[in-house]
Structures are given as structure tokens and as C-alpha cells.
Design an enzyme around this catalytic site. Structure first.
Site, PDB file in Angstrom:
ATOM      1  CD  GLU A  27      -1.351  -2.326   2.296  1.00 50.39           C
ATOM      2  OE1 GLU A  27      -2.073  -2.608   3.121  1.00 50.39           O
ATOM      3  OE2 GLU A  27       0.003  -2.684   2.025  1.00 50.39           O
ATOM      4  CB  CYS A  59      -0.857  -0.226   5.569  1.00 52.17           C
ATOM      5  SG  CYS A  59       0.706  -0.995   5.203  1.00 52.17           S
ATOM      6  CB  ALA A 129       8.548 -37.058 -10.382  1.00 53.70           C
ATOM      7  CG  ASP A 175      15.511 -42.274  -3.875  1.00 49.69           C
ATOM      8  OD1 ASP A 175      15.803 -43.558  -4.213  1.00 49.69           O
ATOM      9  OD2 ASP A 175      14.495 -41.808  -3.874  1.00 49.69           O
ATOM     10  CD  GLU A 262      11.550 -33.069  -2.409  1.00 47.74           C
ATOM     11  OE1 GLU A 262      12.453 -33.783  -2.744  1.00 47.74           O
ATOM     12  OE2 GLU A 262      11.503 -31.772  -3.038  1.00 47.74           O
ATOM     13  N   GLY A 264       8.646 -40.899   0.969  1.00 43.86           N
ATOM     14  CA  GLY A 264       8.167 -41.856  -0.012  1.00 43.86           C
ATOM     15  C   GLY A 264       6.579 -42.141   0.168  1.00 43.86           C
ATOM     16  CB  SER A 270       1.556 -41.059   7.273  1.00 51.53           C
ATOM     17  OG  SER A 270       2.515 -40.298   6.979  1.00 51.53           O
TER      18      SER A 270
END
Length: 343
Positions: A27, A59, A129, A175, A262, A264, A270
Site C-alpha cells: 500500500e 498502513c 514425480a 535414494d 517429498e 516416500g 500417512s
């Protein structure tokens, strides 16, 4: 994320946005640009103007001093220091106030802030993915890379938007991810979080090679393992049960306001089963992997009846390279947040 426009006689005479914490609010930037042309004009702003002294002055005072005649805001500010007081002060001074315009769009924009402010837990995004037939790896366990280079860059950019990146011990062991920010878009490193009930995280894991703290939530203590992880820069947090609500409560107390999960599949499941998630974002690659034992993004027991399955709202699709990016929100999430912020 707040933007503002000053409009007079159908023309935009000032614009601004909140660029950084501690900097001028949207603002103020818009009013400065408008100057004297703000008198009698309409101010459009993402959320209710603040009415308290924080890192910057209120503001609302700037709006009144500029002579704004009307304020149009997407929704109220749930911060208890504001929470309707900004609107009330404007109305008391004779300024017309209209709210609820483009409310859901604004709520999506500020999901992190609004979830944390109203639900008192971090906003949670589930991300994975997968192939077009719903596999996150082959039956032999190969997963790098299902997504395209453009899709992977999208995933890295998503990390920059979240305070913490979370994964389960299965993902860490399979991984060996770093779970870190790499694009330099955010200030400082992110927090890495591992859910590891039996404290199996290897001290040599790549998690500890990247800058920033690592939190490991466990149920079973082992002094030697805990010491080894602490020496690598990790912190072990013991909980009676490593389950979503308890983990999120602890993260919230540590100042975490958004978490990107990310994997698994068991961890994703869960959070879905508990209802402790707000958004799902999926990179869907044009691959057909197949395989009876190839894993999918959700494990757990699942839902026995379709009527009980977790439903997503506001599904959208974007393209990144050859991949489709699917985004959906937990059923009822956006209307619930709109209601909580008075829109």
C-alpha cells in the site's frame, strides 16, 4: 505476498508490492507512486491493511493520510494484531471498504501464511514425480529420472518456496537425497526433516553434506546413533509417536511455516490419512512403466471405499517440458481458509 493498485477514474495511478520482510508494504509503495492523485481514489489490495506498528508503521494511517475514498481487499488479515481492526479503522474514518473480491485466488497465493496463521501448523504440500500409469519407480527400484529436466527444475524451485523439506527414512535409505535448496532464490538454507522411527539414518547420508540444519524425528532412542548423527550436525527429536500432527506441531513451535513433503509413499499416505495436508503437486511424465510390484506415490492401507477417498479441489494443469504439473487442494481447504479470513 501482497500487491496494491491505486485507481482513479478508471486509470491506475500507483502500484506496489511487498518486496521483502521489513520493507515498505504494498500500500505504501502504491500510494507513494500515486502521490496527490490518490485523493478520492480506490485502493485495491491483496489483504486487509495493517493497523499496528511492527517493522513498519500502520498502513491504515498512510491510507487515511493519502485521502483514499474506498479500499477493496481480497480478504482480512488473520494476524491477531490486525484481524478486522484495519477495516474497522478505515470505516470509522469514513472510507468505504469492500472485501471478498478474488478471495480464493488470494488464498492460493498466500496459502503458507494463512494456514499457519489460522490452523497453527505449517502449510503442507505433498509432491512427487510419477509416470502416466502412476509409478514413482520401476519394479527394480529405478526412479532417476522419471521427470524431465524442466520438471526437475520446477521441483527445485518449489523447494525454494518452503521452509522445510521432509522425507521418510525409506527415501533416505533408497535414494540418499540432499533435500536442499540449490537455485539461490531464497535467503539461506532450508531445514531438512527425516521421519525415522527406529533411528536408522546413516551418519554418512548426503543430507549432512548440504548446508543447513537436519531434524530427525524418532521413537526409539539409541545413544550411539544419536551421538553420531549429532556430530554430523543433525538433531534427533524423540516423540512418543512419529505421526503427522505431532511432527507438524513441533515444527510450528520451531518457526516452520511451510513443509514440502517429498516421500516416500508411506509418508505421503500417512499425511493423507491424517488430513494434515493442504496441497498436492505432481509431476506427471509421459512414461508407461508398468510392473505389478512397481511402487506408486501412496502406500499405507489406503481407503477401502471410494466414498472415503481423499478428494482434491481446484485441480489445475501446467506444462514443464514434456511433463504435466498437476496441482490440487485438500477438499474444502480453500473455502475453509476463506471463511477463516472473513471472505
Amino acid at each position: 505476498m501482497v500487491g496494491a493498485l491505486v485507481v482513479r477514474d478508471g486509470d491506475t495511478v500507483g502500484s506496489g508490492w511487498h518486496r521483502q520482510v521489513g520493507g515498505p508494504h504494498a500500500e505504501v509503495e502504491a500510494l507513494r507512486e500515486a502521490g496527490n492523485r490518490a485523493r478520492g481514489a480506490t485502493l485495491y489490495v491483496t489483504l486487509e491493511p495493517c493497523s499496528h506498528f511492527g517493522r513498519t508503521p500502520p498502513c491504515v494511517d498512510a491510507v487515511l493520510a493519502a485521502g483514499i475514498a474506498k479500499v477493496v481487499a481480497c480478504h482480512g488479515d488473520p494476524d491477531p494484531r490486525v484481524s478486522g481492526q484495519g477495516f474497522a479503522k478505515l470505516r470509522a474514518a469514513g472510507v468505504e471498504v469492500e472485501g471478498g473480491v478474488l478471495a480464493e485466488e488470494a488464498v492460493r497465493l498466500n496459502l503458507r501464511f494463512l494456514v499457519a496463521a489460522t490452523l497453527r501448523r505449517p502449510a503442507v504440500t505433498l509432491k512427487w514425480a510419477m509416470s502416466l500409469d502412476g509409478r514413482i519407480a520401476t519394479a527394480a527400484g529405478e526412479s532417476q529420472w522419471i521427470s524431465s529436466p524442466a520438471g526437475r527444475n520446477w521441483g527445485l524451485a518449489l523447494r525454494e518456496e518452503h521452509d522445510a523439506i521432509l522425507a521418510g527414512i525409506g527415501t533416505v535409505l533408497a535414494d540418499d537425497p540432499r533435500l536442499d535448496r540449490r537455485l539461490g532464490l531464497a535467503a539461506g538454507p532450508n531445514l531438512r526433516v527425516v521421519l525415522d522411527r527406529r533411528l536408522r539414518t546413516p551418519p554418512e547420508a548426503r543430507l549432512f553434506q548440504a548446508p543447513g540444519p537436519v531434524l530427525i524425528y524418532a521413537e526409539k532412542d539409541d545413544a550411539a546413533r544419536r551421538r553420531a548423527l549429532t556430530e554430523r550436525g543433525g538433531e534427533v527429536v524423540l516423540l512418543p509417536a512419529v505421526e503427522p500432527a505431532a511432527v507438524l506441531a513441533d515444527l510450528y513451535e520451531r518457526g516452520v511455516r511451510s513443509v514440502l513433503i517429498e516421500g516416500g509413499g508411506e509418508i505421503h499416505a500417512s499425511f493423507v490419512a491424517s488430513g494434515c495436508f493442504d496441497r498436492v503437486m505432481v509431476d506427471c511424465a509421459p512414461l508407461l512403466v508398468g510392473g505389478r510390484t512397481a511402487p506408486g506415490p501412496l502406500g499405507g492401507a489406503g481407503f477401502a471405499a471410494l466414498a472415503d477417498a481423499a478428494r482434491l479441489d481446484e485441480l489445475t494443469v501446467q506444462r514443464r517440458g514434456g511433463d504435466l504439473i498437476l496441482t490440487g487442494y485438500r477438499n474444502g481447504c480453500l473455502p475453509e481458509l476463506c471463511k477463516r479470513v472473513g471472505a
